[in-house]
Design a protein around this motif. Structure first.
Motif, PDB file in Angstrom:
ATOM      1  N   PHE A  43      25.022  14.572  31.521  1.00  0.00           N
ATOM      2  CA  PHE A  43      24.220  15.662  30.987  1.00  0.00           C
ATOM      3  C   PHE A  43      22.870  15.187  30.466  1.00  0.00           C
ATOM      4  O   PHE A  43      22.084  15.978  29.939  1.00  0.00           O
ATOM      5  CB  PHE A  43      24.985  16.402  29.885  1.00  0.00           C
ATOM      6  N   GLY A  44      22.623  13.901  30.572  1.00  0.00           N
ATOM      7  CA  GLY A  44      21.295  13.386  30.261  1.00  0.00           C
ATOM      8  C   GLY A  44      20.917  13.340  28.793  1.00  0.00           C
ATOM      9  O   GLY A  44      19.747  13.189  28.464  1.00  0.00           O
ATOM     10  N   HIS A  45      21.915  13.489  27.892  1.00  0.00           N
ATOM     11  CA  HIS A  45      21.568  13.394  26.472  1.00  0.00           C
ATOM     12  C   HIS A  45      21.170  11.967  26.109  1.00  0.00           C
ATOM     13  O   HIS A  45      21.773  11.003  26.584  1.00  0.00           O
ATOM     14  CB  HIS A  45      22.757  13.797  25.594  1.00  0.00           C
ATOM     15  N   THR A  46      20.192  11.854  25.235  1.00  0.00           N
ATOM     16  CA  THR A  46      19.860  10.557  24.658  1.00  0.00           C
ATOM     17  C   THR A  46      20.862  10.323  23.533  1.00  0.00           C
ATOM     18  O   THR A  46      21.038  11.180  22.681  1.00  0.00           O
ATOM     19  CB  THR A  46      18.439  10.592  24.063  1.00  0.00           C
ATOM     20  N   ILE A  47      21.542   9.178  23.563  1.00  0.00           N
ATOM     21  CA  ILE A  47      22.573   8.926  22.549  1.00  0.00           C
ATOM     22  C   ILE A  47      22.164   7.741  21.676  1.00  0.00           C
ATOM     23  O   ILE A  47      21.781   6.691  22.199  1.00  0.00           O
ATOM     24  CB  ILE A  47      23.932   8.592  23.213  1.00  0.00           C
ATOM     25  N   SER A  54      29.372  21.227  17.602  1.00  0.00           N
ATOM     26  CA  SER A  54      28.592  22.063  16.699  1.00  0.00           C
ATOM     27  C   SER A  54      27.117  21.684  16.695  1.00  0.00           C
ATOM     28  O   SER A  54      26.285  22.466  16.264  1.00  0.00           O
ATOM     29  CB  SER A  54      29.167  22.004  15.282  1.00  0.00           C
ATOM     30  N   VAL A  55      26.788  20.466  17.160  1.00  0.00           N
ATOM     31  CA  VAL A  55      25.367  20.154  17.306  1.00  0.00           C
ATOM     32  C   VAL A  55      24.896  20.365  18.750  1.00  0.00           C
ATOM     33  O   VAL A  55      23.743  20.694  18.983  1.00  0.00           O
ATOM     34  CB  VAL A  55      25.002  18.732  16.813  1.00  0.00           C
ATOM     35  N   LEU A  56      25.834  20.240  19.703  1.00  0.00           N
ATOM     36  CA  LEU A  56      25.460  20.501  21.102  1.00  0.00           C
ATOM     37  C   LEU A  56      24.986  21.943  21.273  1.00  0.00           C
ATOM     38  O   LEU A  56      24.167  22.237  22.135  1.00  0.00           O
ATOM     39  CB  LEU A  56      26.653  20.252  22.027  1.00  0.00           C
ATOM     40  N   SER A  57      25.510  22.836  20.425  1.00  0.00           N
ATOM     41  CA  SER A  57      25.149  24.249  20.570  1.00  0.00           C
ATOM     42  C   SER A  57      23.692  24.522  20.209  1.00  0.00           C
ATOM     43  O   SER A  57      23.179  25.604  20.466  1.00  0.00           O
ATOM     44  CB  SER A  57      26.070  25.112  19.713  1.00  0.00           C
ATOM     45  N   MET A  58      23.015  23.524  19.611  1.00  0.00           N
ATOM     46  CA  MET A  58      21.576  23.693  19.369  1.00  0.00           C
ATOM     47  C   MET A  58      20.782  23.247  20.593  1.00  0.00           C
ATOM     48  O   MET A  58      19.565  23.287  20.587  1.00  0.00           O
ATOM     49  CB  MET A  58      21.141  22.859  18.158  1.00  0.00           C
ATOM     50  N   LYS A  59      21.508  22.769  21.600  1.00  0.00           N
ATOM     51  CA  LYS A  59      20.891  22.224  22.805  1.00  0.00           C
ATOM     52  C   LYS A  59      19.894  21.108  22.493  1.00  0.00           C
ATOM     53  O   LYS A  59      18.734  21.140  22.949  1.00  0.00           O
ATOM     54  CB  LYS A  59      20.188  23.333  23.615  1.00  0.00           C
ATOM     55  N   PRO A  60      20.304  20.155  21.699  1.00  0.00           N
ATOM     56  CA  PRO A  60      19.384  19.066  21.383  1.00  0.00           C
ATOM     57  C   PRO A  60      19.386  18.058  22.517  1.00  0.00           C
ATOM     58  O   PRO A  60      20.391  17.909  23.215  1.00  0.00           O
ATOM     59  CB  PRO A  60      20.017  18.426  20.145  1.00  0.00           C
ATOM     60  N   ASN A  61      18.277  17.384  22.714  1.00  0.00           N
ATOM     61  CA  ASN A  61      18.306  16.322  23.711  1.00  0.00           C
ATOM     62  C   ASN A  61      18.975  15.082  23.142  1.00  0.00           C
ATOM     63  O   ASN A  61      19.691  14.373  23.823  1.00  0.00           O
ATOM     64  CB  ASN A  61      16.888  15.975  24.166  1.00  0.00           C
ATOM     65  N   GLU A 100      34.243   7.884  25.409  1.00  0.00           N
ATOM     66  CA  GLU A 100      34.218   8.405  26.784  1.00  0.00           C
ATOM     67  C   GLU A 100      33.353   9.652  26.856  1.00  0.00           C
ATOM     68  O   GLU A 100      32.565   9.855  27.776  1.00  0.00           O
ATOM     69  CB  GLU A 100      35.643   8.752  27.249  1.00  0.00           C
ATOM     70  N   LEU A 101      33.545  10.501  25.845  1.00  0.00           N
ATOM     71  CA  LEU A 101      32.785  11.739  25.784  1.00  0.00           C
ATOM     72  C   LEU A 101      31.285  11.448  25.710  1.00  0.00           C
ATOM     73  O   LEU A 101      30.480  12.061  26.438  1.00  0.00           O
ATOM     74  CB  LEU A 101      33.249  12.512  24.543  1.00  0.00           C
ATOM     75  N   LEU A 102      30.915  10.493  24.872  1.00  0.00           N
ATOM     76  CA  LEU A 102      29.495  10.156  24.733  1.00  0.00           C
ATOM     77  C   LEU A 102      28.927   9.633  26.041  1.00  0.00           C
ATOM     78  O   LEU A 102      27.805   9.951  26.420  1.00  0.00           O
ATOM     79  CB  LEU A 102      29.304   9.102  23.637  1.00  0.00           C
ATOM     80  N   ASN A 103      29.745   8.843  26.720  1.00  0.00           N
ATOM     81  CA  ASN A 103      29.308   8.303  27.999  1.00  0.00           C
ATOM     82  C   ASN A 103      29.017   9.427  28.992  1.00  0.00           C
ATOM     83  O   ASN A 103      28.004   9.420  29.692  1.00  0.00           O
ATOM     84  CB  ASN A 103      30.393   7.361  28.532  1.00  0.00           C
ATOM     85  N   ILE A 104      29.895  10.434  29.021  1.00  0.00           N
ATOM     86  CA  ILE A 104      29.694  11.570  29.929  1.00  0.00           C
ATOM     87  C   ILE A 104      28.454  12.364  29.522  1.00  0.00           C
ATOM     88  O   ILE A 104      27.626  12.735  30.359  1.00  0.00           O
ATOM     89  CB  ILE A 104      30.945  12.474  29.927  1.00  0.00           C
ATOM     90  N   LEU A 105      28.319  12.600  28.211  1.00  0.00           N
ATOM     91  CA  LEU A 105      27.152  13.363  27.746  1.00  0.00           C
ATOM     92  C   LEU A 105      25.862  12.645  28.113  1.00  0.00           C
ATOM     93  O   LEU A 105      24.850  13.256  28.410  1.00  0.00           O
ATOM     94  CB  LEU A 105      27.213  13.563  26.228  1.00  0.00           C
ATOM     95  N   LEU A 138       9.983   1.089  16.293  1.00  0.00           N
ATOM     96  CA  LEU A 138      10.849   1.044  17.469  1.00  0.00           C
ATOM     97  C   LEU A 138      10.585   2.243  18.360  1.00  0.00           C
ATOM     98  O   LEU A 138      10.008   3.244  17.939  1.00  0.00           O
ATOM     99  CB  LEU A 138      12.326   0.965  17.063  1.00  0.00           C
ATOM    100  N   GLU A 139      11.016   2.113  19.603  1.00  0.00           N
ATOM    101  CA  GLU A 139      10.838   3.203  20.557  1.00  0.00           C
ATOM    102  C   GLU A 139      12.160   3.443  21.265  1.00  0.00           C
ATOM    103  O   GLU A 139      12.833   2.491  21.663  1.00  0.00           O
ATOM    104  CB  GLU A 139       9.762   2.832  21.587  1.00  0.00           C
ATOM    105  N   ILE A 140      12.516   4.698  21.393  1.00  0.00           N
ATOM    106  CA  ILE A 140      13.725   5.033  22.143  1.00  0.00           C
ATOM    107  C   ILE A 140      13.329   6.034  23.219  1.00  0.00           C
ATOM    108  O   ILE A 140      12.574   6.977  22.955  1.00  0.00           O
ATOM    109  CB  ILE A 140      14.806   5.598  21.199  1.00  0.00           C
ATOM    110  N   TYR A 141      13.811   5.793  24.447  1.00  0.00           N
ATOM    111  CA  TYR A 141      13.372   6.612  25.565  1.00  0.00           C
ATOM    112  C   TYR A 141      14.411   7.657  25.928  1.00  0.00           C
ATOM    113  O   TYR A 141      15.607   7.517  25.657  1.00  0.00           O
ATOM    114  CB  TYR A 141      13.034   5.728  26.760  1.00  0.00           C
ATOM    115  N   LYS A 142      13.928   8.698  26.559  1.00  0.00           N
ATOM    116  CA  LYS A 142      14.785   9.803  26.979  1.00  0.00           C
ATOM    117  C   LYS A 142      15.902   9.289  27.897  1.00  0.00           C
ATOM    118  O   LYS A 142      15.646   8.518  28.817  1.00  0.00           O
ATOM    119  CB  LYS A 142      13.946  10.840  27.717  1.00  0.00           C
ATOM    120  N   GLY A 143      17.132   9.705  27.596  1.00  0.00           N
ATOM    121  CA  GLY A 143      18.254   9.335  28.446  1.00  0.00           C
ATOM    122  C   GLY A 143      18.859   7.983  28.123  1.00  0.00           C
ATOM    123  O   GLY A 143      19.812   7.560  28.763  1.00  0.00           O
TER     124      GLY A 143
END
Lengths: 256, 578
Positions: B194-198, B157-164, B185-190, B27-32
């Protein structure tokens, strides 16, 4: 459930000073109690420790009793055993056919007071020190590898969780009818029944904990950075110095 | 664009097992991207997530083949720590994954391990806590927070590692609907701001499906389909239902509508979309159909609770003057947010917590006078975690344990045929007779729960209390459990259930008790509950999508809510087929 034998957030002299000074104090007390074999100095030392708990650590007498009652029970038993089994030759009085010697009484009293003093001082240490600061002191001041110090810290953090899970399992199993059957064989069986789910739960939890800690870079490098540092306070230095001097003085007296 | 995660023919077998859990997964997952992974329980979803950051095979041993590329790094050749700054993972059990005392230390933990400069860490703490909306929580103690707050700390606690990439493996399973919604809601905002891949593994489909860009379906260790939520639901909703996964209630409705010839411009997956599609053709109001509860009114009370209050030793009031009756043969759902007093209430009904004199009566007898062991003869109680109640080494013995105890049959003695017969009957009702020699711990999650229900009722108790029996279950096992309860109910047994699964409640339960801060704020029929907006709001209950839709389509206020797809369809002729 409030458990007395754990860190209490409050304002007191002992809460304010650093863990390193407190550790030095504990070492001094522990050496001091081994300098003396007779009840009277042991009694003074215990009184001094209790006094310190009441004043410098700002603990109430009821709180102290709540924290150490198991230890009091234990040492009472210990006292009685020593009294009966330690040999002597000066008979003090008889309990029924059993002779009580004055040497055994002295020895038993001294030993029991010694145990109580050591326990009391660790009690003061535990209730006045944030576990986090203990870890920081161990890693930063005593150069204990952080992986090791944290492992203990994390294990301790799970004690309350496991405790409450144990209570749930207990009532869950009573409802199934565990406990209706009597006899030693069933008691053993019941213990197995009880520990199995507790153990399974603990193992599963530990695995998740290990996974998360690893994915957060735990143990990635030999050392790590800290947002908090433990600094040794002036008050702490003075406190520790007083106890070290007392100890030296006592040793000198003992030698002369 | 290069994918941020790329799995190529990954096959993985756990140590000591023969059958692989992942079979040739590519599988492939893309940025964002916001990717939702669904599949029946045991299909390998969690295992898949763990290959992303190298927990597999670095920590969990076993045999892996294929290739895993994350952020351009070859995961199989690296350590977990090398992935730390690419990916943050949050799991289901908040208590197991938070290992520090203070919130601030928890958030600082990862960057400290990664030897980030302390001043930078302090900035990241502020930043991460602000993102999860827990600003100012620095010195709060983790174990004193609510479940939802704990999971937010987990995310911080994982956001503080600045992970994408953020991976959430069933992170909302233990949360109530309100807390779940906040996490989503929080995940949607992130993701959006903030461009995190979720990447999330979730079973609470109604709340999350529309947020996802893509859904990946895993069955039996393989990727069986992948696509936008809309395409997937439109083309393979039946397959998903057969597989035993949850699908959005609205889409379930939409499929039935299209089977009857209704043509959608855009296949709806949310209430809003369904409304847009249906409002053109919706021309008549819903009728008031028969009242499920009426027939109950003549039965006797099994429970009568009068002015029950309870205050914890800490001073928190858990129950405040609660009064209600439960009739023989009723099916009652107890609803409310976590911490609203639901579990405390049912513990009083069972006598696990002793109610004060004159407050709780079981068939007119004061429970205060009764011992817990006496209560177990009349009431079966199923705990949240079925494992806690398991007391034997095999499934059959587990089922008949209470009988053995009552007859005084010791371990090793011969078990009378009659008792085995009862056990057989019970196990056959839940399709577990063939598994009778297994160890109860080796059953699947759903099987464990069903076993603990039949085992709790083996001595003929006619009331059963269940504490959140469907938490984290897939559609198939939740439905099987509720069918079991429904069967028991049809035999005349009274079922009392704490749950957050509003769709199950609507489908099966007759009556609802709603708790809010220790107060009983609703006691009545379920379909009426959804007409009381104030109560729904107060107790943070999520109204089932179908009820929302019916209300919005109806030109005037409904006298009775429409709470299941079937009910909606009993009015089917009201939809004008185009």
């Amino acid at each position: 459930m409030s458990w007395a034998f754990q860190y209490q957030e409050k304002k007191s002299f002992m809460n304010n000073i650093d863990p390193v000074s407190k550790l030095i104090w504990m070492v001094c007390i522990s050496v001091l109690v081994f300098l003396y074999e007779t009840p009277l100095p042991q009694f003074y030392l215990l009184m001094a420790t209790i006094l310190l708990a009441l004043t410098l650590a700002n603990l109430s007498l009821t709180f102290i009793l709540r924290g150490i009652w198991i230890m009091i029970l234990f040492s009472t038993g210990f006292f009685v055993l020593q009294l009966i089994f330690v040999p002597g030759h000066t008979v003090l009085f008889y309990v029924g056919p059993l002779p009580i010697y004055s040497e055994s009484l002295n020895f038993a009293t001294a030993i029991t007071l010694r145990i109580l003093t050591i326990f009391m001082s660790s009690f003061i240490f535990v209730v006045s020190t944030d576990p986090r600061d203990i870890v920081l002191a161990l890693t930063q001041k005593f150069k204990v590898p952080y992986r090791f110090a944290y492992a203990i810290f994390v294990a301790l953090r799970f004690v309350p969780t496991i405790e409450s899970e144990a209570r749930v399992i207990e009532s869950a199993q009573i409802i199934r009818g565990v406990g209706k059957q009597k006899g030693l064989k069933n008691k053993v069986e019941n213990f197995k029944r009880f520990s199995m789910p507790l153990l399974m739960g603990a193992i599963r939890r530990v695995r998740i904990t290990a996974n998360t800690m690893d994915s957060k870079g735990y143990g990635a490098y030999r050392d790590r950075t800290y947002i908090r540092t433990v600094s040794i306070t002036t008050k702490g230095k003075i406190f520790a110095a007083i106890w070290v001097l007392t100890l030296i003085f006592a040793i000198v007296l003992k030698i002369i | 664009m290069d994918p941020i995660i790329k799995l190529d023919n990954v096959t993985y077998t756990y140590e000591d097992e023969e059958e692989p859990v992942l079979k040739n997964v590519s599988l492939e997952i893309y940025k964002g991207e916001f990717v939702l992974i669904i599949g029946p329980s045991g299909s390998g979803k969690s295992t898949l997530c763990q290959t992303f950051n190298g927990i597999i095979p670095n920590i969990m041993e076993g045999e892996i083949s294929g290739q895993v590329l994350v952020d351009g790094k070859n995961v199989l050749e690296l350590n977990v720590k090398d992935l730390a700054e690419s990916m943050g993972m949050v799991f289901q059990d908040p208590d197991a994954q938070l290992c520090n005392i203070y919130v601030e230390d928890e958030v600082a933990f990862a960057p400290e391990n990664l030897k980030i400069d302390p001043a930078e860490i302090m900035r990241r703490i502020e930043d991460s806590l602000e993102k999860v909306r827990l600003k100012g929580f620095n010195y709060r103690k983790v174990h004193e927070l609510s479940g939802g707050q704990k999971q937010k700390v987990g995310i911080a606690s994982v956001l503080s590692m600045k992970p994408n990439i953020l991976v959430l493996d069933n992170a909302t399973a233990n949360l109530d609907p309100q807390a779940t919604r906040e996490i989503f809601e929080l995940l949607n905002i992130l993701n959006k701001d903030f461009g995190h891949t979720i990447i999330i593994v979730e079973s609470k489909i109604d709340e999350v499906m529309h947020l996802a860009d893509r859904v990946i379906v895993i069955e039996d260790g393989q990727v069986v389909s992948s696509g936008s939520p809309r395409d997937l639901l439109e083309t393979s909703i039946d397959k998903l239902i057969d597989m035993g996964v949850w699908v959005p209630e609205i889409s379930e409705l939409a499929v039935k509508l299209s089977e009857q010839g209704f043509k959608f411009n855009k296949f709806p997956i949310t209430v809003h979309e369904a409304k847009q599609e249906l409002k053109r053709s919706w021309n008549r109001p819903f009728l008031i159909s028969s009242n499920k509860v009426e027939e109950m009114s003549k039965s006797r009370n099994v429970y009568s609770v009068q002015n029950l209050s309870y205050t914890y030793p800490s001073g928190t009031q858990a129950l405040n003057n609660v009064s209600f009756n439960i009739k023989q043969g009723d099916f009652v759902a107890i609803l409310g947010t976590n911490g609203s007093g639901k579990t405390t209430l049912v513990k009083h009904l069972m006598g696990i917590m002793k109610p004060p004199k004159g407050t709780v009566f079981f068939k007119d007898e004061d429970i205060h006078e009764k011992r817990l062991l006496d209560m177990t003869e009349h009431v079966g109680y199923v705990f949240q975690n079925p494992e806690h109640q398991f007391v034997t080494d095999n499934v059959l013995e587990e089922t008949i344990y209470s009988l053995l105890v009552d007859y005084g049959i010791e371990k090793g003695e011969k078990i009378p045929e009659e008792i085995i017969g009862k056990g057989k009957e019970a196990l056959e009702s839940i399709n577990l007779w063939d598994s009778r020699d297994k160890h109860p711990f080796n059953l699947s999650g759903g099987e464990k729960r069903r076993l603990s229900v039949v085992a709790s009722l083996i001595t003929g108790q006619d009331v059963v209390i269940l504490d959140e029996p469907t938490t984290g279950q897939d559609y198939a096992s939740a439905t099987k459990l509720l069918e079991l309860c429904d069967n028991l109910n049809k035999q005349g047994k009274t079922v009392i259930m704490i749950t957050h699964d509003i769709r199950l409640v609507c489908k099966w339960a007759k009556k609802a008790l709603v708790m809010n801060n220790g107060n009983l704020i609703y006691d009545g029929e379920i379909s009426q509950l959804f007409l009381h907006e104030d109560i729904l709001r107060k107790a943070s209950l999520v109204e089932p999508p179908i009820s929302q839709l019916a209300k919005q389509l109806s030109p005037f206020p409904l006298k009775r809510a429409v709470i299941t797809v079937d009910e909606f369809f009993s009015e089917e002729e009201r939809v004008q087929v185009q």
